[in-house]
Write a protein that holds these residues in place. Structure first.
Motif, PDB file in Angstrom:
ATOM      1  N   ARG A 174       0.817  -1.225   0.000  1.00  0.00           N
ATOM      2  CA  ARG A 174       0.000   0.000   0.000  1.00  0.00           C
ATOM      3  C   ARG A 174       0.839   1.258   0.000  1.00  0.00           C
ATOM      4  N   ASP A 255      -3.566 -14.247   3.069  1.00  0.00           N
ATOM      5  CA  ASP A 255      -4.845 -13.524   3.134  1.00  0.00           C
ATOM      6  C   ASP A 255      -5.935 -14.265   2.359  1.00  0.00           C
ATOM      7  N   ALA A 258      -7.464 -16.891   4.439  1.00  0.00           N
ATOM      8  CA  ALA A 258      -8.442 -16.372   5.406  1.00  0.00           C
ATOM      9  C   ALA A 258      -9.801 -16.170   4.746  1.00  0.00           C
ATOM     10  N   PHE A 259      -9.815 -16.038   3.427  1.00  0.00           N
ATOM     11  CA  PHE A 259     -11.059 -15.863   2.708  1.00  0.00           C
ATOM     12  C   PHE A 259     -11.777 -17.206   2.536  1.00  0.00           C
ATOM     13  N   SER A 260     -11.145 -18.142   1.841  1.00  0.00           N
ATOM     14  CA  SER A 260     -11.886 -19.352   1.464  1.00  0.00           C
ATOM     15  C   SER A 260     -11.321 -20.646   2.050  1.00  0.00           C
ATOM     16  N   LEU A 291      -3.211 -16.946   9.629  1.00  0.00           N
ATOM     17  CA  LEU A 291      -3.848 -17.042  10.943  1.00  0.00           C
ATOM     18  C   LEU A 291      -3.665 -18.467  11.475  1.00  0.00           C
ATOM     19  N   TYR A 294      -5.443 -21.767  10.436  1.00  0.00           N
ATOM     20  CA  TYR A 294      -5.242 -22.314   9.087  1.00  0.00           C
ATOM     21  C   TYR A 294      -3.851 -22.944   8.899  1.00  0.00           C
TER      22      TYR A 294
ATOM     23  N   GLY B 165     -13.461 -17.541   5.886  1.00  0.00           N
ATOM     24  CA  GLY B 165     -14.159 -16.283   6.129  1.00  0.00           C
ATOM     25  C   GLY B 165     -13.713 -15.552   7.372  1.00  0.00           C
ATOM     26  N   GLU B 166     -12.417 -15.317   7.496  1.00  0.00           N
ATOM     27  CA  GLU B 166     -11.910 -14.542   8.636  1.00  0.00           C
ATOM     28  C   GLU B 166     -11.295 -13.240   8.128  1.00  0.00           C
ATOM     29  N   LEU B 167     -12.130 -12.413   7.504  1.00  0.00           N
ATOM     30  CA  LEU B 167     -11.599 -11.186   6.906  1.00  0.00           C
ATOM     31  C   LEU B 167     -11.111 -10.184   7.954  1.00  0.00           C
ATOM     32  N   HIS B 169      -8.969 -10.838   9.871  1.00  0.00           N
ATOM     33  CA  HIS B 169      -7.546 -11.143  10.031  1.00  0.00           C
ATOM     34  C   HIS B 169      -6.769 -11.135   8.722  1.00  0.00           C
ATOM     35  N   VAL B 170      -7.280 -10.458   7.693  1.00  0.00           N
ATOM     36  CA  VAL B 170      -6.392 -10.158   6.569  1.00  0.00           C
ATOM     37  C   VAL B 170      -5.475  -9.025   7.032  1.00  0.00           C
ATOM     38  N   ALA B 252      -9.656  -2.774   2.533  1.00  0.00           N
ATOM     39  CA  ALA B 252      -9.764  -4.235   2.673  1.00  0.00           C
ATOM     40  C   ALA B 252     -10.929  -4.774   1.844  1.00  0.00           C
ATOM     41  N   ALA B 256     -11.427  -7.649  -1.090  1.00  0.00           N
ATOM     42  CA  ALA B 256     -12.423  -8.717  -0.953  1.00  0.00           C
ATOM     43  C   ALA B 256     -13.292  -8.799  -2.210  1.00  0.00           C
TER      44      ALA B 256
END
Lengths: 324, 324
Positions: A174, A255, A258-260, A291, A294, B165-167, B169-170, B252, B256
């Motif tokens: 970023r 990351d 953490a989504f899927s 995390l 996972y 689905g732990e957004l 913690h992205v 974020a 997503a």
């Protein structure tokens, strides 16, 4: 399975900026016939569709006619699965929204589906490759750009508009991020594509004076292949380039997990062949950034499909899903 | 629909660190009866399960008996939908893997499903709230932490292990990121939760000398509610805190969107009630950071469910999906 037995082939068409490859594929994933035309030679999409259909008709005729074809799958940049259209693809000659699947169906009378190339690759990997039997995985294609195909519950994630799954364009830096072709800064693709690797090489060579085999190549001509070859010869900077590339990719994949929470992430494309030079830092960065719930659960796999085949196989796998 | 007509109720159970709320819900999403017990009062999970089941049995008996109940849904931290277990939940008294859904089924003879609270909220929003009729959306819960429930093709994304689905913690800040309760740095939750907002307040107040209503409150006691109240009174720093929070959240969410291209993102929780103070910077940051093919396509919505109801409603919505 009956209809598959009745119709032993699917057609896969891979539309790239340079070439369009047309293949007839059997149920086991063997490409039994293949042909190609130059995409860029057709400024009008009607002439292009006509040319593809003529070449395809010849292939189909020599394999028992269209009664043997379950369906046609097309992989194309900016392909929209829901509408069968190619929409504003920057690297193709035709502008705007092109209803290509419909044009093919009309000319050939064979059901046709279309999606983007990375989604097609994911379907190919699920049907014939490293993701066989998996319901949740992510395919990452490391080519000139970075593409992705995300599979959840055994289905490609298309999103509400047909364009989901552009992990090459998540922002991984970023601050002071590299400029991306998409007009933004810091996209994953600017670091982890073949061109990103070449860019990293130029940056690292400029930043220091450490000897490197890569200094024998004019900076603007260095390719990711040059970096790989130098790395295999023990070149420290070349290895550092892959370590950096893999680290950035692993951060993004942590990351994505953490989504899927996928069973596996499958890497495909020229860069993926760098093997441990890339896979080790990717795995390390995933382990360090993911995390804890996972950790150690998602496999990191190399595609089992041949580079030259995957686009056509993936597209053809879409063809099997059609009601032919 | 027949079985729904035969069985007019589902049970929703929301397990929080402090309270466990038990509700009986009708097909329209009305909570027709509710009860609660203290979660922390039961150090042994068997005693806890027994107490919940006793309270629930009394509610059920007063509504026609268990023949009227389609199923029980449970929302719980670290809940695993596939196994019906709660796994290593840091804020609950019971350690390790707790097969809670099975314990309830055994005691009550009613089919029981379990998932984490944010996934339950997403199912609730899809069944009764702002996401009715949507097949692709993301629910973001802004509470003490940041949770998410992702819906793709009309199904909650559970991933291969049940924990997708732990957004919250992205990693949204890779350099100098805030320390997170999960042990890593820069997680979205450290910026965009209620505690994140309080943290931002302390940082901004310390960084300058600009007057602010918030300076009347001891720094360690400032809450996100204080910041909201100051913002409504025109306090510049308070508004800047929400602008920062919304910007980080929007960044974020732009990533997503590149993942699942949802029709909508639904914000829920105390912070979401900050209204335009939060929604405007979130929307602006999405617009500025999203890949152009997604721009303007994803709606940003406020949850339509009452805070006090959503957990029970969401859990109950899981209950409707069961074969009762």
């Amino acid at each position: 399975m009956n209809s598959t037995l009745e119709k032993p082939y699917a057609v896969g068409i891979d539309i790239g900026g340079t070439n369009t490859v047309i293949g007839i594929v059997d149920t086991r994933g063997n490409i039994v016939a293949v042909d190609a035309i130059k995409t860029g030679a057709y400024q009008a999409v009607e002439a292009y569709a006509q040319a593809v259909c003529e070449h395809l008709s010849a292939l189909v005729a020599s394999h028992g006619g269209k009664e043997k074809i379950k369906g046609i799958g097309i992989g194309a940049p900016n392909g929209n699965y829901y509408t069968g259209t190619i929409e504003f693809a920057p690297n193709l000659p035709w502008k705007g929204v092109i209803p290509l699947a419909g044009m093919f169906e009309e000319r050939l009378g064979i059901p046709t589906a279309l999606t983007n190339d990375a989604n097609a690759a994911a379907v190919g990997e699920m049907t014939y490759g490293a993701a066989r039997g998996m319901k949740d995985f992510i395919m990452i294609t490391l080519g000139t750009g970075v593409g992705s195909g995300i599979v959840v519950n055994g289905q490609v994630v298309y999103g509400h508009d047909g364009f989901a799954g552009e992990l090459g364009h998540v922002i991984i830096r970023r601050e002071h991020g590299r400029v991306c072709g998409c007009g933004r800064h810091g996209c994953l693709e600017t670091y982890c594509s073949a061109t990103g690797v070449a860019r990293t090489a130029r940056e690292m060579l400029t930043a220091g004076t450490q000897p490197s085999l890569l200094r024998n190549i004019p900076a603007e001509e260095i390719t990711s292949k040059d970096v790989f070859e130098a790395a295999t010869k023990g070149d420290a900077i070349a290895r550092e380039i892959f370590t950096f590339t893999g680290t950035v990719l692993g951060e993004a994949l942590a990351d994505a997990i953490a989504f899927s929470s996928p069973e596996a992430i499958v890497l495909f494309g020229g860069l993926a062949k760098a093997g441990d030079f890339l896979f080790q830092p990717v795995q390390r960065a995933i382990d360090e950034n993911v995390l804890s719930i996972y950790r150690g659960k998602t496999k990191l796999l190399l595609s089992e499909l041949k580079d030259s085949d995957v686009a056509v196989l993936g597209a053809s796998a879409l063809g099997w899903e059609l009601k032919g």
